[in-house]
Design an enzyme around this catalytic site. Structure first.
Site, PDB file in Angstrom:
ATOM      1  N   ASP A 167      25.690  21.870  19.362  1.00  0.00           N
ATOM      2  CA  ASP A 167      25.575  22.822  18.873  1.00  0.00           C
ATOM      3  C   ASP A 167      27.242  23.341  18.425  1.00  0.00           C
ATOM      4  O   ASP A 167      27.847  23.538  19.333  1.00  0.00           O
ATOM      5  CB  ASP A 167      25.030  24.134  19.462  1.00  0.00           C
ATOM      6  N   GLY A 188      20.292  27.602   8.785  1.00  0.00           N
ATOM      7  CA  GLY A 188      20.966  26.310   9.262  1.00  0.00           C
ATOM      8  C   GLY A 188      22.174  26.689  10.032  1.00  0.00           C
ATOM      9  O   GLY A 188      22.222  27.660  10.673  1.00  0.00           O
ATOM     10  N   ASP A 247      25.012  27.584   8.736  1.00  0.00           N
ATOM     11  CA  ASP A 247      25.664  28.912   8.405  1.00  0.00           C
ATOM     12  C   ASP A 247      25.340  30.048   9.479  1.00  0.00           C
ATOM     13  O   ASP A 247      25.825  30.927   9.613  1.00  0.00           O
ATOM     14  CB  ASP A 247      25.123  28.988   6.998  1.00  0.00           C
ATOM     15  N   VAL A 298      19.239  21.898   4.384  1.00  0.00           N
ATOM     16  CA  VAL A 298      18.411  22.631   3.320  1.00  0.00           C
ATOM     17  C   VAL A 298      18.896  21.960   2.061  1.00  0.00           C
ATOM     18  O   VAL A 298      18.010  21.907   0.955  1.00  0.00           O
ATOM     19  CB  VAL A 298      18.927  24.186   3.422  1.00  0.00           C
TER      20      VAL A 298
HETATM   21  N1  APR Z   1      25.292  22.694  15.013  1.00  0.00           N
HETATM   22  C1  APR Z   1      25.755  21.504  14.423  1.00  0.00           C
HETATM   23  N2  APR Z   1      24.789  21.319  13.258  1.00  0.00           N
HETATM   24  C2  APR Z   1      23.797  22.214  12.857  1.00  0.00           C
HETATM   25  C3  APR Z   1      23.436  23.326  13.699  1.00  0.00           C
HETATM   26  C4  APR Z   1      24.387  23.631  14.732  1.00  0.00           C
HETATM   27  N3  APR Z   1      24.280  24.847  15.209  1.00  0.00           N
HETATM   28  N4  APR Z   1      22.390  23.843  12.938  1.00  0.00           N
HETATM   29  C5  APR Z   1      22.148  22.933  11.942  1.00  0.00           C
HETATM   30  N5  APR Z   1      22.984  21.900  11.845  1.00  0.00           N
HETATM   31  C6  APR Z   1      22.732  20.916  11.077  1.00  0.00           C
HETATM   32  C7  APR Z   1      21.425  20.362  10.499  1.00  0.00           C
HETATM   33  O1  APR Z   1      20.755  19.613  11.365  1.00  0.00           O
HETATM   34  C8  APR Z   1      21.972  19.709   9.358  1.00  0.00           C
HETATM   35  O2  APR Z   1      22.153  18.311   9.647  1.00  0.00           O
HETATM   36  O3  APR Z   1      23.812  20.898   9.861  1.00  0.00           O
HETATM   37  C9  APR Z   1      23.460  20.022   9.164  1.00  0.00           C
HETATM   38  C10 APR Z   1      23.426  20.899   7.690  1.00  0.00           C
HETATM   39  O4  APR Z   1      22.249  21.677   7.671  1.00  0.00           O
HETATM   40  P1  APR Z   1      22.156  23.126   6.816  1.00  0.00           P
HETATM   41  O5  APR Z   1      22.853  23.987   7.771  1.00  0.00           O
HETATM   42  O6  APR Z   1      20.991  23.446   6.358  1.00  0.00           O
HETATM   43  O7  APR Z   1      23.317  23.006   5.578  1.00  0.00           O
HETATM   44  P2  APR Z   1      23.278  22.540   4.164  1.00  0.00           P
HETATM   45  O8  APR Z   1      22.172  21.382   4.252  1.00  0.00           O
HETATM   46  O9  APR Z   1      24.617  22.131   3.763  1.00  0.00           O
HETATM   47  O10 APR Z   1      22.590  23.669   3.273  1.00  0.00           O
HETATM   48  C11 APR Z   1      23.546  24.951   3.126  1.00  0.00           C
HETATM   49  O11 APR Z   1      21.806  26.190   3.831  1.00  0.00           O
HETATM   50  O12 APR Z   1      21.906  27.576   5.766  1.00  0.00           O
HETATM   51  C12 APR Z   1      21.906  27.471   4.330  1.00  0.00           C
HETATM   52  O13 APR Z   1      23.729  29.364   3.829  1.00  0.00           O
HETATM   53  C13 APR Z   1      23.349  27.817   3.879  1.00  0.00           C
HETATM   54  O14 APR Z   1      22.732  27.817   1.530  1.00  0.00           O
HETATM   55  C14 APR Z   1      23.327  27.134   2.615  1.00  0.00           C
HETATM   56  C15 APR Z   1      22.424  25.760   2.695  1.00  0.00           C
END
Ligand code: APR
Length: 286
Positions: A124, A146, A148, A234
């Site tokens: 994480d 996610g 973010d 996402v």
């Molecule tokens: N630590 C590390 N990696 C993580 C964590 C965490 N706590 N949570 C999620 N991930 C991973 C996911 O499994 C994925 O492989 O981060 C990667 C990116 O996934 P997302 O967070 O969905 O980001 P992204 O695909 O770039 O989409 C961005 O999603 O959350 C929204 O506000 C954000 O609109 C934006 C979009």
């Protein structure tokens, strides 16, 4: 150089372990530091021993030092850590770090040295005690789901307040804020591309996220930085394709610049981790 895997017999030390600890002591891995303030920090590891695998280099050295110096904190707790195998995690990471230092000293090719600066872990990103973590944000910079959402939850409200002042961030670009309640000092927010099939410049936009984030890291003298797998959640970017872009861009940046010193790819889940390891292996064998 210690090459065979380290093993630990419960409650007592294998010969290999003793030899390795002695080597580390001789090579200045035992450091001096403010014991009182360290104790509060160290207590975190009693509550959350899994944090040991995410601790940064200086923390690992402090843990080793408390052990070697048989400090009060160390006795009961360290025996407990050794019993449950967490100390082995520390030693394995110290083994990698020591290898890096030996590679630097013996001036092994830049190439392998550079690859030593890149680490792939599973975990994480909000728990990582590094100078900066990278957030896969959206262009509003006002949080989301996610990683973010996880970063904003862990950092607290002040992060959102600072993000508001940044206004927006365009896809492929990056902006920096403080880390607030996170263990990391900084958060670099970058906006990855939404996957639309691969013919709309997604690869270049994703590459730009890594370049802009690393450029900010260099400007802020950030030495250790951790990336999530940007756009692979996402935003739907295929993991394997995204990991190839991530590793290639970081490798190129480290080839052309002297900082950051350590780049960690933080994979969220086994399949992402396996993918990054496989792509990294292919990259180094090229
Ligand atoms: N630590 C590390 N990696 C993580 C964590 C965490 N706590 N949570 C999620 N991930 C991973 C996911 O499994 C994925 O492989 O981060 C990667 C990116 O996934 P997302 O967070 O969905 O980001 P992204 O695909 O770039 O989409 C961005 O999603 O959350 C929204 O506000 C954000 O609109 C934006 C979009």
């Amino acid at each position: 150089m210690q090459t065979e895997p380290l093993t630990l017999d419960p409650f007592c030390y294998s010969e290999k372990f003793h030899r390795f600890i002695t080597t580390l002591s001789e090579e200045n891995f035992v450091i001096s530091f403010d014991w009182v303030s360290w104790q509060n920090e160290a207590n975190r590891f009693i509550t959350y021993p899994e944090l040991l695998t995410l601790a940064d280099i200086s923390t690992l050295q402090k843990l080793l030092t408390t052990h070697v110096r048989k400090e009060r904190f160390c006795s009961g707790y360290m025996a407990n850590m050794i019993e449950n195998g967490h100390f082995l995690a520390i030693l394995k990471r110290l083994q990698v770090i020591r290898t890096n230092i030996i590679l630097e000293k013996t001036d092994i090719s830049d190439e392998s040295n550079m690859m030593q600066q890149i680490e792939i872990i599973q975990g994480d990103i909000t728990q990582l005690q590094v100078d900066a973590i990278v957030n896969a944000a959206n262009s509003s910079l006002l949080g989301g789901g996610g990683v973010d959402g996880a970063i904003h939850r862990a950092a607290g409200r002040e992060l959102l307040e600072e993000c508001r002042q940044l206004r927006r961030c365009e896809t492929g670009e990056a902006k920096i804020t403080k880390g607030y309640n996170l263990p990391a000092k900084w958060v670099i927010h970058t906006v990855g591309p939404v996957w639309k099939g691969g013919n709309y410049g997604e690869d270049e936009l994703l590459a730009s996220c890594y370049r802009h984030s690393l450029t900010l890291a260099e400007q802020y003298q950030i030495k250790t930085i951790a990336f999530p797998a940007i756009s692979t959640g996402v935003y739907g970017f295929p993991m394997e394709r995204a990991s190839k872009i991530a590793i290639a861009e970081v490798h190129q940046f480290l080839h052309d610049h002297n900082s950051p010193e350590q780049v960690i790819f933080v994979c969220f889940g086994q399949s992402a981790y396996d993918c990054y390891l496989r792509v990294m292996q292919e990259f180094t064998e090229k």
